[in-house]
Design an enzyme around this catalytic site. Structure first.
Site, PDB file in Angstrom:
ATOM      1  N   HIS A  43       0.840  -1.203   0.000  1.00 13.40           N
ATOM      2  CA  HIS A  43       0.000   0.000   0.000  1.00 13.40           C
ATOM      3  C   HIS A  43       0.878   1.258   0.000  1.00 13.40           C
ATOM      4  O   HIS A  43       0.583   2.240  -0.696  1.00 13.40           O
ATOM      5  CB  HIS A  43      -0.877   0.048   1.245  1.00 13.40           C
ATOM      6  CG  HIS A  43      -1.854  -1.093   1.362  1.00 13.40           C
ATOM      7  ND1 HIS A  43      -1.784  -2.021   2.370  1.00 13.40           N
ATOM      8  CD2 HIS A  43      -2.931  -1.440   0.612  1.00 13.40           C
ATOM      9  CE1 HIS A  43      -2.777  -2.888   2.242  1.00 13.40           C
ATOM     10  NE2 HIS A  43      -3.493  -2.567   1.180  1.00 13.40           N
ATOM     11  N   SER A  85       0.393  -8.900   1.742  1.00 15.99           N
ATOM     12  CA  SER A  85      -1.069  -8.872   1.736  1.00 15.99           C
ATOM     13  C   SER A  85      -1.549  -8.682   3.167  1.00 15.99           C
ATOM     14  O   SER A  85      -0.943  -9.213   4.105  1.00 15.99           O
ATOM     15  CB  SER A  85      -1.613 -10.205   1.196  1.00 15.99           C
ATOM     16  OG  SER A  85      -2.974 -10.351   1.546  1.00 15.99           O
ATOM     17  N   SER A  86      -2.643  -7.942   3.317  1.00 12.71           N
ATOM     18  CA  SER A  86      -3.212  -7.787   4.663  1.00 12.71           C
ATOM     19  C   SER A  86      -3.593  -9.154   5.220  1.00 12.71           C
ATOM     20  O   SER A  86      -3.572  -9.369   6.430  1.00 12.71           O
ATOM     21  CB  SER A  86      -4.442  -6.882   4.607  1.00 12.71           C
ATOM     22  OG  SER A  86      -4.113  -5.646   3.991  1.00 12.71           O
ATOM     23  N   LYS A 131      -0.883  -6.534  -7.824  1.00 14.38           N
ATOM     24  CA  LYS A 131      -1.232  -7.670  -6.963  1.00 14.38           C
ATOM     25  C   LYS A 131      -2.641  -8.187  -7.279  1.00 14.38           C
ATOM     26  O   LYS A 131      -2.880  -9.381  -7.327  1.00 14.38           O
ATOM     27  CB  LYS A 131      -1.121  -7.217  -5.504  1.00 14.38           C
ATOM     28  CG  LYS A 131      -1.740  -8.124  -4.478  1.00 14.38           C
ATOM     29  CD  LYS A 131      -0.880  -9.323  -4.263  1.00 14.38           C
ATOM     30  CE  LYS A 131      -1.374 -10.305  -3.220  1.00 14.38           C
ATOM     31  NZ  LYS A 131      -2.628 -10.089  -2.603  1.00 14.38           N
ATOM     32  N   GLY A 177      -2.710  -1.720  -7.427  1.00 12.06           N
ATOM     33  CA  GLY A 177      -1.591  -2.663  -7.427  1.00 12.06           C
ATOM     34  C   GLY A 177      -1.780  -3.767  -8.454  1.00 12.06           C
ATOM     35  O   GLY A 177      -2.894  -4.258  -8.647  1.00 12.06           O
TER      36      GLY A 177
END
Ligand code: AMP
Length: 302
Positions: free
Chosen positions: A37, A185-186, A149, A147
């Site tokens: 982030h 990743s969270s 991602k 992102g």
């Protein structure tokens, strides 16, 4: 950095910024911020004069039985992480601020939302598209940072921005990884030590795909088979999909060429993780890989 929790105040702060003649970048997030982030926030800073980071765990993009209630939330820590990055405002509204009683209008994205994450998570991309359009309308950014991602999401938002004539330019940023390769990743916070080790299978399978291409293999069927073997060697990990697609329609390819994307999703214990890798010749930088994939997504009939 201002902490803003209402749509009204966010609109008026964004209006002030524009009135000063400044350009404005938005970084939409669900919080539990990590280096991935923060890399988006830094990119936003380079792109524009002012930066807004939104922090909103969007209920409409979670399906029933998914992890909405246990999704990590830590606003104070998020604000501390943003503080040194010259972010102008953190926009952290509550759920009813974004979805007040009677809210009843959703964006329905098209074919790009059907496969992969869309197939695994029905309704997910409608929730994503709806909240992103709302955030765009509230903040009216010149640039929005997303992102790689979430590769399918980034493509879909690009398509949506074009289809709906939104005045926003998207900046797609490379995946930030842990030193051993695991994509940040969270949801990595859910992993215990054993699962954390096993989760590397996702990255290993992607590396395997690139290795085979580097060695001259182009047949997707063989490459996907080898990716499957990497997962098979890790019993704690259950793959959901492991594919190589072209970025225009996200359809599986027969021949793997530069700009094709290997995408994986897998369950590690009760945690579902995703990752991807853009295939390119050795020495191609992360940004160049994104460029390559995006060029192919444009030439593919968008
Ligand atoms: P999320 O908070 O998971 O909704 O992610 C917010 C934004 O951060 C999305 O555009 C993600 O693609 C991006 N993002 C998430 N993880 C990473 C990462 N490891 N590297 C770069 N961007 C990321």
């Amino acid at each position: 950095m201002r902490l803003i929790t209402t749509v009204h105040e966010m609109k008026s702060v964004a209006r002030e910024i524009r009135a000063q003649g400044k350009s404005l970048a938005l970084v939409p997030t669900m919080g539990a911020l990590h280096e991935g982030h923060l890399s988006l926030a830094r990119r936003a800073r380079r792109e524009c004069d002012a930066v807004v980071v939104s922090i909103f765990v969007n209920p409409t993009q979670f399906g029933t039985g998914e992890d909405f209630t246990r999704y990590p939330r830590n606003l104070e820590q998020d604000l501390d992480l943003l503080a040194p990055l010259q972010v102008d405002a953190a926009f952290a509204p509550g759920a009813t601020e974004i979805y007040p009683q009677g809210f009843d209008t959703f964006i329905e994205p098209g074919a790009l939302a059907a496969p992969l994450e869309g197939a695994a998570r029905p309704g997910h991309f409608s929730g994503v598209a709806t909240v992103v359009v709302k955030l765009f309308n509230i903040v009216r950014p010149d640039v929005a940072c997303f992102g790689q991602k979430d590769f399918q999401q980034a493509l879909l938002i690009r398509h949506l921005a074009r289809d709906l004539n939104l005045d926003v330019r998207l900046a797609i940023c490379p995946i930030v990884r842990e030193p051993d390769g695991l994509a940040q990743s969270s949801r990595n916070a859910y992993l215990d030590a054993e699962d954390r080790r096993a989760a590397l299978a996702l990255y290993r399978s992607l590396r395997r795909a690139q290795e085979l291409v580097d060695a001259g293999e182009t047949e997707a069927r063989l490459i996907v088979e080898e990716m499957g073997k990497v997962f098979a060697a890790e019993p704690r990990v259950t793959p959901d999909y492991a594919v190589v697609v072209e970025p225009a329609r996200l359809s599986p390819v027969q021949r793997v060429t530069p700009g094709c994307v290997a995408l994986v999703a897998a369950r590690v214990g009760s945690t579902r993780l995703i990752d991807n890798w853009i295939i390119a010749p050795p020495g191609t930088s992360d940004d160049e890989r994104i460029q390559l994939a995006l060029e192919r997504s444009c030439s593919g009939g968008l």
